[in-house]
Design an enzyme around this catalytic site. Structure first.
Site, PDB file in Angstrom:
ATOM      1  N   HIS A   1      80.197  -2.350 -93.458  1.00  0.00           N
ATOM      2  CA  HIS A   1      79.378  -2.724 -94.616  1.00  0.00           C
ATOM      3  C   HIS A   1      79.129  -1.519 -95.514  1.00  0.00           C
ATOM      4  O   HIS A   1      79.261  -1.592 -96.740  1.00  0.00           O
ATOM      5  CB  HIS A   1      78.052  -3.315 -94.154  1.00  0.00           C
ATOM      6  CG  HIS A   1      78.202  -4.620 -93.438  1.00  0.00           C
ATOM      7  ND1 HIS A   1      77.130  -5.302 -92.909  1.00  0.00           N
ATOM      8  CD2 HIS A   1      79.291  -5.373 -93.164  1.00  0.00           C
ATOM      9  CE1 HIS A   1      77.543  -6.405 -92.338  1.00  0.00           C
ATOM     10  NE2 HIS A   1      78.861  -6.476 -92.474  1.00  0.00           N
TER      11      HIS A   1
ATOM     12  N   SER B   1      83.713  -8.873 -94.576  1.00  0.00           N
ATOM     13  CA  SER B   1      82.457  -8.348 -95.109  1.00  0.00           C
ATOM     14  C   SER B   1      82.615  -7.000 -95.800  1.00  0.00           C
ATOM     15  O   SER B   1      81.863  -6.684 -96.723  1.00  0.00           O
ATOM     16  CB  SER B   1      81.406  -8.247 -94.001  1.00  0.00           C
ATOM     17  OG  SER B   1      81.888  -7.469 -92.922  1.00  0.00           O
TER      18      SER B   1
END
Length: 292
Positions: A235, A188
């Site tokens: 993230h 991610s």
């Protein structure tokens, strides 16, 4: 009709043959140049067919459309996107069949950030608690979706750099914003980097970026709030890294050495992130940083 002996016999007309394949007879002609074209050399046209040579010449006359970073926009196979997906799937299979592989690659110690390969290894690993991993499936679907939009625009090596440096940025984000000794895994960080770079590309090309911004925003908020076990630090680190790379690749369009210019700045950013990781390791080893 009989011909008197000694008269001239007219030769029959030779059948038309394809210029590229003289051994093949073809009664179908190119609508542009009029030459015969065999089945292999025919290409559909608005009216009739054209030969491959005329189609190639027509494509060469089409003006080259370039993105904001100067890369020619054309249909490119998603080599890097599919390679990353394939590597993640292979690594997931190894995680299932090799006992202790995940723990070995994610053994976070104060020395972690001094070992460069460990800074990237987590980006190719996913939750292996079950054979059917929702974690892997969602990340690979997101990677495929974003890769289709960005890789043809920025090119293969830039796209690979965005993902890899994005994974590095995600790891550094965890070190700075969270517990640097907490193992994290998943692609991610690199995926958010791709999303961040795509935001910059959409902005530079004066395209609507609201939809992409909303998607990234929802995923960020999910990690901050209800996303149990989601590393929002990775993230954020990946997203910031991707935005920086997006601005790097959008600059220097008029430079002749644009490729080298982009490569050097990418290496500088990667070195800076690696330098931060070294500082984190030094702080951990000397006890200068408290661990939560």
């Amino acid at each position: 009709m009989n011909q008197p002996y000694g008269g001239h016999v007219p030769a029959h007309d030779a059948p038309p043959v394809c210029p590229r394949h003289p051994d093949r007879v073809s009664y179908i002609s190119c609508q542009r140049c009029g030459r015969p074209a065999c089945v292999e050399c025919q290409r559909p046209a608005p009216v009739g067919v054209q030969c491959v040579d005329c189609v190639r010449q027509g494509q060469e006359r089409i003006p080259t459309v370039r993105s904001s970073n100067g890369v020619a926009i054309r249909q490119r196979p998603l080599l890097v996107t599919y390679s990353i997906i394939g590597l993640c799937v292979v690594m997931f299979g190894l995680q299932l069949v090799v006992p202790g592989l995940t723990e070995l690659l994610l053994d976070y110690t104060p020395y972690l950030y001094l070992e460069p390969w460990r800074l990237l290894s987590g980006g190719f690993l996913h939750d292996d608690s079950s054979i059917l991993s929702l974690h892997l499936a969602m990340n690979m679907l997101s990677l495929w979706f974003l890769g289709r939009a960005l890789e043809p625009v920025v090119g293969h090596w830039r796209f690979a750099a965005i993902f890899l440096v994005g994974v590095l940025g995600g790891t550094v984000g965890v070190a700075l914003l969270g517990n640097p000794l907490t193992p994290t895994l998943g692609a991610s960080g690199g995926i958010f980097a791709i999303g961040g770079a795509l935001l910059v590309e959409l902005r530079k090309d004066r395209q609507n970026l609201i939809a992409m911004a909303v998607i990234l925003g929802i995923n960020l908020v999910y990690g901050f709030t209800i996303g149990s076990g989601v590393s929002w630090e990775a993230h954020v680190g990946g997203l910031v890294t991707g935005i920086l790379l997006g601005f790097i690749f959008a600059s220097g369009r008029k430079l002749k050495a644009r490729e080298a210019y982009h490569a050097v700045l990418t290496l500088v950013l990667a070195a800076a992130l690696s330098g931060v990781s070294v500082w984190v390791s030094y702080a951990l080893l000397t006890g200068a940083r408290a661990i939560g």
